[in-house]
Design a protein around this motif. Structure first.
Motif, PDB file in Angstrom:
ATOM      1  N   PRO A 117      70.754 -67.378  86.514  1.00  0.00           N
ATOM      2  CA  PRO A 117      70.953 -65.954  86.218  1.00  0.00           C
ATOM      3  C   PRO A 117      70.233 -65.087  87.251  1.00  0.00           C
ATOM      4  CG  PRO A 117      69.426 -66.954  84.660  1.00  0.00           C
ATOM      5  CD  PRO A 117      69.961 -68.069  85.513  1.00  0.00           C
ATOM      6  N   ASN A 118      70.592 -63.817  87.311  1.00  0.00           N
ATOM      7  CA  ASN A 118      70.012 -62.908  88.311  1.00  0.00           C
ATOM      8  C   ASN A 118      68.564 -62.534  88.034  1.00  0.00           C
ATOM      9  OD1 ASN A 118      72.329 -62.778  89.856  1.00  0.00           O
ATOM     10  ND2 ASN A 118      73.200 -61.147  88.613  1.00  0.00           N
ATOM     11  N   ASP A 119      68.145 -62.558  86.795  1.00  0.00           N
ATOM     12  CA  ASP A 119      66.831 -62.027  86.441  1.00  0.00           C
ATOM     13  C   ASP A 119      65.763 -63.103  86.234  1.00  0.00           C
ATOM     14  OD1 ASP A 119      68.071 -63.020  84.207  1.00  0.00           O
ATOM     15  OD2 ASP A 119      67.436 -61.404  82.876  1.00  0.00           O
ATOM     16  N   ILE A 120      65.725 -64.093  87.119  1.00  0.00           N
ATOM     17  CA  ILE A 120      64.713 -65.134  86.980  1.00  0.00           C
ATOM     18  C   ILE A 120      63.407 -64.682  87.630  1.00  0.00           C
ATOM     19  CG2 ILE A 120      66.323 -67.059  86.788  1.00  0.00           C
ATOM     20  CD1 ILE A 120      65.936 -67.558  89.741  1.00  0.00           C
ATOM     21  N   PRO A 121      62.279 -65.165  87.125  1.00  0.00           N
ATOM     22  CA  PRO A 121      60.990 -64.761  87.700  1.00  0.00           C
ATOM     23  C   PRO A 121      60.805 -65.289  89.124  1.00  0.00           C
ATOM     24  CG  PRO A 121      60.692 -66.014  85.656  1.00  0.00           C
ATOM     25  CD  PRO A 121      62.145 -66.024  85.976  1.00  0.00           C
ATOM     26  N   LYS A 122      60.060 -64.550  89.903  1.00  0.00           N
ATOM     27  CA  LYS A 122      59.795 -64.948  91.287  1.00  0.00           C
ATOM     28  C   LYS A 122      59.092 -66.303  91.338  1.00  0.00           C
ATOM     29  CE  LYS A 122      57.802 -63.687  95.614  1.00  0.00           C
ATOM     30  NZ  LYS A 122      57.472 -62.717  96.554  1.00  0.00           N
ATOM     31  N   SER A 123      58.198 -66.573  90.379  1.00  0.00           N
ATOM     32  CA  SER A 123      57.489 -67.852  90.373  1.00  0.00           C
ATOM     33  C   SER A 123      58.475 -69.023  90.284  1.00  0.00           C
ATOM     34  CB  SER A 123      56.491 -67.921  89.210  1.00  0.00           C
ATOM     35  OG  SER A 123      57.157 -67.774  87.976  1.00  0.00           O
ATOM     36  N   TYR A 124      59.586 -68.821  89.568  1.00  0.00           N
ATOM     37  CA  TYR A 124      60.603 -69.873  89.460  1.00  0.00           C
ATOM     38  C   TYR A 124      61.253 -70.104  90.826  1.00  0.00           C
ATOM     39  CZ  TYR A 124      64.692 -72.516  88.115  1.00  0.00           C
ATOM     40  OH  TYR A 124      65.658 -73.487  88.050  1.00  0.00           O
ATOM     41  N   THR A 125      61.697 -69.036  91.463  1.00  0.00           N
ATOM     42  CA  THR A 125      62.391 -69.212  92.748  1.00  0.00           C
ATOM     43  C   THR A 125      61.456 -69.786  93.806  1.00  0.00           C
ATOM     44  OG1 THR A 125      61.991 -66.893  93.342  1.00  0.00           O
ATOM     45  CG2 THR A 125      64.115 -67.418  92.348  1.00  0.00           C
ATOM     46  N   VAL A 126      60.185 -69.377  93.783  1.00  0.00           N
ATOM     47  CA  VAL A 126      59.224 -69.916  94.745  1.00  0.00           C
ATOM     48  C   VAL A 126      59.076 -71.422  94.545  1.00  0.00           C
ATOM     49  CG1 VAL A 126      56.776 -69.948  95.371  1.00  0.00           C
ATOM     50  CG2 VAL A 126      57.962 -67.776  95.115  1.00  0.00           C
TER      51      VAL A 126
END
Length: 139
Positions: free
Chosen positions: A48-57
């Motif tokens: 989804p578009n609204d995932i936390p930055k910590s997840y993408t990192v």
């Protein structure tokens, strides 16, 4: 791993509620979902578009192993590692979800799933694996 006998996952011999998994197999599977072109069957990794930055990192903290020289294939998914010592908890959690899906598809009857059948992409993977195995025995 001798316990798994070449399979990607299997039940523990000492604890019936525990499943063992080949971490490298699921690392390759997840990285393939993340970075390879979409599968011919049409499924691909989706977030989804609204995932936390910590997840993408963390999900992107696994990359080619620069310590393995090029001729030893440091860019192969099985050789990828955490980059710069970054955490990869979410990456490992995603691998575990792939294991859980494989275990569920093996043990649960089709009626247990939302559409009263195992996911289409899983059934297509199984058919492709059967076709490869048949071609291998003929060749």
């Amino acid at each position: 791993d001798k316990t798994l006998k070449g399979k990607p996952w299997g039940p523990s011999a000492t604890n019936p509620k525990l499943f063992l998994a080949n971490a490298i197999y699921y690392q390759v599977k997840l990285l393939s979902l993340l970075y390879d072109p979409p599968r011919p069957s049409g499924y691909r990794w989706h977030l989804p578009n609204d995932i936390p930055k910590s997840y993408t990192v963390q999900i992107t903290s696994v990359g080619p192993n620069n310590h393995i020289i090029k001729d030893r294939n440091g860019e192969a998914y099985q050789n990828w590692c955490s980059t710069g010592g970054a955490r990869r908890d979410f990456f490992d959690a995603e691998k575990m979800s792939l294991v859980a899906l494989d275990v569920a598809c093996y043990y649960l009857p089709p009626e247990s799933f939302v559409k009263k059948n195992k996911p289409l992409f899983i059934r297509k993977e199984w058919l492709a694996a059967i076709a490869r195995a048949q071609a291998k025995t003929k060749g």
